[in-house]
Design an enzyme around this catalytic site. Structure first.
Site, PDB file in Angstrom:
ATOM      1  N   TYR A  38       0.892  -1.198   0.116  1.00 52.37           N
ATOM      2  CA  TYR A  38      -0.067   0.155  -0.055  1.00 52.37           C
ATOM      3  C   TYR A  38       0.684   1.256  -0.122  1.00 52.37           C
ATOM      4  O   TYR A  38       0.684   2.081   0.687  1.00 52.37           O
ATOM      5  CB  TYR A  38      -0.853   0.052   1.098  1.00 52.37           C
ATOM      6  CG  TYR A  38      -2.067   0.659   1.113  1.00 52.37           C
ATOM      7  CD1 TYR A  38      -3.138   0.137   0.087  1.00 52.37           C
ATOM      8  CD2 TYR A  38      -2.520   1.882   1.517  1.00 52.37           C
ATOM      9  CE1 TYR A  38      -4.493   0.861   0.108  1.00 52.37           C
ATOM     10  CE2 TYR A  38      -3.773   2.575   1.535  1.00 52.37           C
ATOM     11  CZ  TYR A  38      -4.613   2.015   0.486  1.00 52.37           C
ATOM     12  OH  TYR A  38      -5.859   2.715   0.172  1.00 52.37           O
ATOM     13  N   VAL A  40       3.194   2.946  -3.353  1.00 51.67           N
ATOM     14  CA  VAL A  40       3.120   3.978  -4.651  1.00 51.67           C
ATOM     15  C   VAL A  40       1.739   3.448  -5.363  1.00 51.67           C
ATOM     16  O   VAL A  40       1.159   4.261  -5.681  1.00 51.67           O
ATOM     17  CB  VAL A  40       4.661   3.792  -5.313  1.00 51.67           C
ATOM     18  CG1 VAL A  40       4.311   4.417  -6.560  1.00 51.67           C
ATOM     19  CG2 VAL A  40       5.703   4.313  -4.448  1.00 51.67           C
ATOM     20  N   HIS A 124       5.206  -3.764 -12.738  1.00 51.87           N
ATOM     21  CA  HIS A 124       6.582  -3.269 -13.117  1.00 51.87           C
ATOM     22  C   HIS A 124       7.412  -4.606 -13.773  1.00 51.87           C
ATOM     23  O   HIS A 124       6.981  -5.737 -12.940  1.00 51.87           O
ATOM     24  CB  HIS A 124       7.369  -2.744 -11.967  1.00 51.87           C
ATOM     25  CG  HIS A 124       8.685  -2.088 -12.481  1.00 51.87           C
ATOM     26  ND1 HIS A 124       8.992  -1.504 -13.696  1.00 51.87           N
ATOM     27  CD2 HIS A 124       9.602  -1.869 -11.611  1.00 51.87           C
ATOM     28  CE1 HIS A 124      10.227  -1.318 -13.399  1.00 51.87           C
ATOM     29  NE2 HIS A 124      10.745  -1.393 -12.441  1.00 51.87           N
ATOM     30  N   GLY A 153       0.561   6.224  -8.874  1.00 49.59           N
ATOM     31  CA  GLY A 153      -0.753   5.865  -8.293  1.00 49.59           C
ATOM     32  C   GLY A 153      -1.275   6.763  -8.116  1.00 49.59           C
ATOM     33  O   GLY A 153      -2.546   6.748  -7.947  1.00 49.59           O
ATOM     34  N   GLU A 212      12.596   6.850 -16.270  1.00 50.32           N
ATOM     35  CA  GLU A 212      12.881   7.431 -14.875  1.00 50.32           C
ATOM     36  C   GLU A 212      14.208   7.760 -14.840  1.00 50.32           C
ATOM     37  O   GLU A 212      14.424   9.170 -14.232  1.00 50.32           O
ATOM     38  CB  GLU A 212      12.976   6.257 -13.734  1.00 50.32           C
ATOM     39  CG  GLU A 212      11.521   5.616 -13.688  1.00 50.32           C
ATOM     40  CD  GLU A 212      11.512   4.459 -12.676  1.00 50.32           C
ATOM     41  OE1 GLU A 212      10.398   4.135 -12.347  1.00 50.32           O
ATOM     42  OE2 GLU A 212      12.713   3.758 -12.625  1.00 50.32           O
ATOM     43  N   GLU A 244      12.345  31.318 -15.606  1.00 47.50           N
ATOM     44  CA  GLU A 244      12.654  30.875 -16.884  1.00 47.50           C
ATOM     45  C   GLU A 244      13.053  29.610 -17.156  1.00 47.50           C
ATOM     46  O   GLU A 244      13.094  29.087 -18.414  1.00 47.50           O
ATOM     47  CB  GLU A 244      13.794  31.886 -17.431  1.00 47.50           C
ATOM     48  CG  GLU A 244      13.619  33.294 -17.467  1.00 47.50           C
ATOM     49  CD  GLU A 244      12.543  33.425 -18.704  1.00 47.50           C
ATOM     50  OE1 GLU A 244      12.280  32.792 -19.638  1.00 47.50           O
ATOM     51  OE2 GLU A 244      11.838  34.770 -18.683  1.00 47.50           O
TER      52      GLU A 244
END
Length: 348
Positions: A38, A40, A124, A153, A212, A244
């Site tokens: 419980y 991500v 994954h 998630g 990632e 910027e």
């Protein structure tokens, strides 16, 4: 599956029009979905499945913050919230949503409850793709499937509550029952996917680890920091350099090219910006592509996986991680960002 043309390349995708939520409920009728973890992905996927009318339970170590979070989200101890082993025993579909490191640690507990006909679900491809490093080798008589939402998630849950969907990839590593395709697509619809596109466990983890480390987090931080530093070294204030470099990108431009595409963005900016962007995208591409190739090779050979496994297994991993994140948080660029965020109109 529907054929879609992506820039001249045809792919098969599954949409909610052709595989409805009602059909997904019918496919999974009688199944108990045990969401293990419980952290991500667990909250978003389990809550979306629950709200969509599926039979869901959560497995989590008792006594920790995530157990308390699950209780706060409405999971009831002894009814829909259990210790990991009991949830694995009760579930016919085990959604293995622990971190990669925790999956390795907990695998012996999960494996003994993978009885014939069950399904083992991942979001994954890490554990299966690098099985010689992780030791995660499922028995031959269970389905092994994957649905990987293309976002956090939290985003999956937020978009679900807004009536939208986060696109997901799906894959079948092992079809022991002959029902793996229906099961995985039904779960993909159930967790709130916008549409589903086919992949493999290996392609999912290769693209995910590359993303990632590249354009999603590592590469973008490196690019932003380099520009910020050059502006500061040439006399620009922190506020000007941050606005910027980061603020205009995230608050103004990203929502627009997410909606309409980069070609639209180029067509709708000043002629000065157009010329400069077109001239400089080539040198940036040529400088960055060799780094991306080096990164992909490191992912493909398993080097990145081993670094992650080795790092996560050290007893002082958490302390070192917190120190690295503290340095990032307290860097001038992100300290400037904290001030800029407070100054946004919605915060006043």
């Amino acid at each position: 599956m529907a054929e879609m043309n992506f820039g001249g390349v045809t792919e098969n995708v599954v949409t909610r029009d052709e595989f409805s939520l009602e059909k997904a409920r019918k496919v999974l009728q009688g199944e108990t979905i045990a969401v293990i973890g419980y952290g991500v992905q667990g909250p978003g996927q389990s809550l979306n499945l629950r709200d969509n009318g599926f039979r869901v339970i959560v497995g989590q170590r008792k006594g920790g913050k995530t157990w308390d979070k699950a209780v706060a989200d409405g999971w009831i101890p002894g009814e829909t919230l259990f210790e990991i082993e009991e949830a694995c025993q009760r579930g016919t579909i085990i959604q293995y949503l622990l971190s990669d490191a925790a999956q390795i640690e907990v695998w012996p507990t999960v494996e003994k409850h993978l009885t014939s006909g069950k399904a083992l679900y991942f979001s994954h491809g890490f554990g299966i793709t690098y099985s010689e490093r992780t030791g995660i080798i499922p028995p031959a008589d269970v389905d092994v499937i994957l649905v990987a939402p293309k976002g956090s998630g939290t985003s999956l849950r937020t978009m679900f509550l807004e009536g939208r969907g986060l696109n997901s990839s799906f894959a079948i590593h092992q079809d022991a029952t002959g029902k793996a395709w229906d099961r995985v697509v039904a779960l993909g619809i159930g967790v709130g996917s916008g549409y589903l596109f086919s992949t493999t466990f290996k392609r999912e983890v290769y693209s995910d680890l590359t993303g990632e480390r590249g354009s999603l987090m590592g590469g973008i931080q490196g690019l932003l920091l380099a520009q910020y530093e050059v502006l500061r070294e040439n006399g620009h204030t922190p506020s000007e350099a941050f606005n910027e470099t980061v603020e205009e990108l995230t608050q103004s431009l990203m929502p627009l090219f997410a909606k309409n595409g980069m070609d639209w963005m180029y067509a709708n900016c000043s002629t000065t910006a157009q010329r400069g962007a077109l001239d400089w995208m080539g040198p940036f591409h040529d400088a960055i592509k060799p780094i991306m190739q080096q990164l992909y090779t490191s992912v493909k050979t398993g080097n990145e996986a081993q670094i992650s496994i080795d790092s996560n297994s050290k007893p002082d991993y958490r302390e070192k991680l917190e120190e690295e994140l503290r340095q990032l948080r307290e860097s001038e660029m992100w300290q400037a960002g904290a001030v800029v965020r407070k100054l946004r109109p919605e915060n006043h």
